[in-house]
Design an enzyme around this catalytic site. Structure first.
Site, PDB file in Angstrom:
ATOM      1  CE  LYS A  35     -63.614 -10.384 -12.030  1.00 14.20           C
ATOM      2  NZ  LYS A  35     -64.397 -11.613 -11.989  1.00 14.20           N
ATOM      3  CG  PHE A 152     -57.691 -31.035  -9.609  1.00 11.42           C
ATOM      4  CD1 PHE A 152     -58.747 -31.534  -8.853  1.00 11.42           C
ATOM      5  CD2 PHE A 152     -57.503 -31.534 -10.887  1.00 11.42           C
ATOM      6  CE1 PHE A 152     -59.591 -32.522  -9.355  1.00 11.42           C
ATOM      7  CE2 PHE A 152     -58.336 -32.532 -11.408  1.00 11.42           C
ATOM      8  CZ  PHE A 152     -59.382 -33.022 -10.636  1.00 11.42           C
ATOM      9  CG  LEU A 153     -56.035 -24.185 -10.864  1.00 11.35           C
ATOM     10  CD1 LEU A 153     -56.333 -22.892 -11.620  1.00 11.35           C
ATOM     11  CD2 LEU A 153     -54.686 -24.740 -11.280  1.00 11.35           C
ATOM     12  N   GLY A 256     -55.845 -27.036  12.380  1.00 13.45           N
ATOM     13  CA  GLY A 256     -55.991 -25.581  12.446  1.00 13.45           C
ATOM     14  C   GLY A 256     -57.430 -25.195  12.679  1.00 13.45           C
ATOM     15  N   GLY A 260     -62.069 -23.370   5.229  1.00 15.56           N
ATOM     16  CA  GLY A 260     -62.986 -22.406   4.623  1.00 15.56           C
ATOM     17  C   GLY A 260     -62.713 -22.283   3.144  1.00 15.56           C
ATOM     18  CB  CYS A 263     -63.342 -24.988  -3.238  1.00 20.33           C
ATOM     19  SG  CYS A 263     -62.784 -23.765  -4.423  1.00 20.33           S
ATOM     20  CE  LYS A 324     -55.558 -21.103  -0.156  1.00 20.57           C
ATOM     21  NZ  LYS A 324     -55.268 -22.239  -0.994  1.00 20.57           N
TER      22      LYS A 324
END
Ligand code: UGA
Length: 432
Positions: A35, A152-153, A256, A260, A263, A324
């Protein structure tokens, strides 16, 4: 300021890159060699709009560095952000904090001068207290400060959420670190972000309570959508009518599929587990988890009904399979439940996702990945719009259906029912 981000997942990488862009010197550390070597070459391992460009820019101007050497990176930094994963414990529901405590042990033996140690990972209430206890064993109290600064991203919107946050929460009651943290965030505060200073425990709980509340809001509107379907009401009217009340707000009121991602499912379980530890019953959140788990089954029932319970050899297309839009993340996506269930009933599934092939379906017979929307739809009996990518918002279904008419099940209410029906398609959506 000299920052060290431990862990280069969504949280660590996005925050690290954005802090570098604000003018700080940032080292992003990860134990995963491949990575780090990819990142050094400007290759970003996750799909996040705008991230790649920021990595390249800040790496070039040397404000951003990548390393696998945890000890050295800690020694060189003043502010250490812990951004490692806190997944659900195997076979349980509480958060697995092993990665956090492994990192803390390393930090403990590398404190050479005053450092602020910050949990950005989502951690249960009292984790900060435990970290402090561990660090105190080897270090004097005036050499470190443990702070909670939850993120809070949203995936897919992470850069924007970092740059224009609704609020910045800093949990600490130590003057020195409060001052440094406020300074660190001053470029965002001056642009209008609210800065909230709370106790460390409160900051830890704000994160879980926020995610659990958003999950509740979505689940609530999903259940109201079920009622709309039975009563001939359009859920979109309900969302607008409710959302205009400032006490409710219009965001996260889109009905919807089941929610998922990495989080909401994990954090709703973990907050219940914490509450159990403190002998508190969070019955609302318990119902939310149950309702959300039922949602995929409920939507599957609708699919069976739409196809008159005859699924054998039916060709079903999934447009989008991630949890999403604007992400390549498959974690806890409802497609992982729906696609295998449809295959089990004898259907064949073609999927197209803007982020490409998904290894999660590689072992399932009769699931095929298509390279284009057109290829995935041709010959289909039913097209399910599973995520709300812009790519799916103006499809010319008529031109794709030249040889055969298919049914459309729009699980994100992207299209106007009237328009699609006027084109001669059978069209189903959510809550209308
Ligand atoms: C969520 C929170 O929104 C972030 O604030 C938080 O920082 C993050 O978790 C985290 O804890 O790291 P994320 O998981 O990226 O972010 O995704 P969301 O945009 O919140 O969507 C979660 C799920 O809810 C998705 O399945 C989405 O489709 C669904 N959703 C969202 C709806 O069904 N309806 C809505 O109106 C909104």
């Amino acid at each position: 300021m000299k920052l060290c981000m431990i862990g280069t997942g969504y949280v660590g990488l996005v925050s690290g890159v954005c802090f570098a862009d604000l003018g700080n010197d940032v080292i992003c550390v990860d134990k995963d060699f491949s990575k780090i070597s990819s990142l050094k070459k400007g290759r970003v391992p996750i799909y996040e709009p705008g991230l790649s460009e920021l990595v390249i820019k800040n790496y070039k101007n040397k404000r951003l560095r990548f390393s696998t050497d945890l000890k050295k990176s800690i020694i060189q930094s003043d502010i250490i952000f812990i951004c490692v994963g806190t997944p659900t414990k195997k076979g349980g529901s509480s958060a697995d904090l092993s990665q956090i405590f492994n990192v803390v042990k390393e930090i403990s033996s590398s404190i050479n001068k005053f450092k602020i140690i910050i949990t950005k990972s989502t951690v249960p209430v009292t984790t900060g207290d435990e970290i402090e206890k561990i660090l105190s064993k080897k270090n004097k109290k005036n050499k470190f400060s443990v702070v909670s600064n939850p993120e809070f991203l949203r995936e897919g919107e992470a850069i924007r959420d970092f740059t224009y946050p609704d609020r910045i929460v800093v949990g600490s009651n130590e003057k020195k670190s409060i001052k440094i943290m406020r300074n660190l965030y001053s470029p965002l505060i001056s642009k209008g972000a609210q800065y909230v200073n709370t106790s460390r425990r409160a900051a830890e709980l704000i994160k879980y309570a926020s995610n659990a509340f958003l999950a509740t809001k979505i689940t609530f509107i999903n259940e109201i959508a079920n009622l709309c379907e039975k009563t001939g009401i359009n859920i979109e009217d309900i969302s607008i009518g409710m959302g205009l009340d400032k006490r409710i707000g219009s965001r996260f009121l889109r009905a919807g599929p089941a929610y998922g991602g990495s989080c909401f499912p994990k954090d709703t379980k973990a907050i219940i587990s914490t509450a159990d530890k403190f002998k508190t019953n969070l019955s609302v959140i318990k119902s939310v988890i149950k309702s959300n788990e039922n949602r995929s089954k409920l939507l599957l029932e609708r699919v069976y009904k739409i196809l008159n319970k005859r699924l054998k050899n039916k060709q079903i297309t999934f447009l989008g399979v991630t949890f999403k839009a604007n992400t390549d993340d498959m974690r806890d996506s409802s497609s992982l439940i729906m696609i295998p269930a449809l295959i089990k009933k004898g259907a064949k599934v073609n999927y197209y996702d803007p982020t490409g092939y998904k290894k999660e379906f590689s072992k399932i017979k009769n699931v095929k990945n298509s390279a284009t929307i057109k290829e995935s739809i041709i010959g289909s009996d039913l097209v399910i719009i599973h995520t709300e990518w812009n790519d799916f918002k103006s499809i010319n279904f008529k031109s794709l259906a030249r040889s055969k008419k298919f049914i459309i099940f729009d699980m994100r209410n992207i299209y106007s029912a009237k328009k699609i029906k006027n084109q001669g398609f059978k069209y189903y959506s959510i809550g209308r």
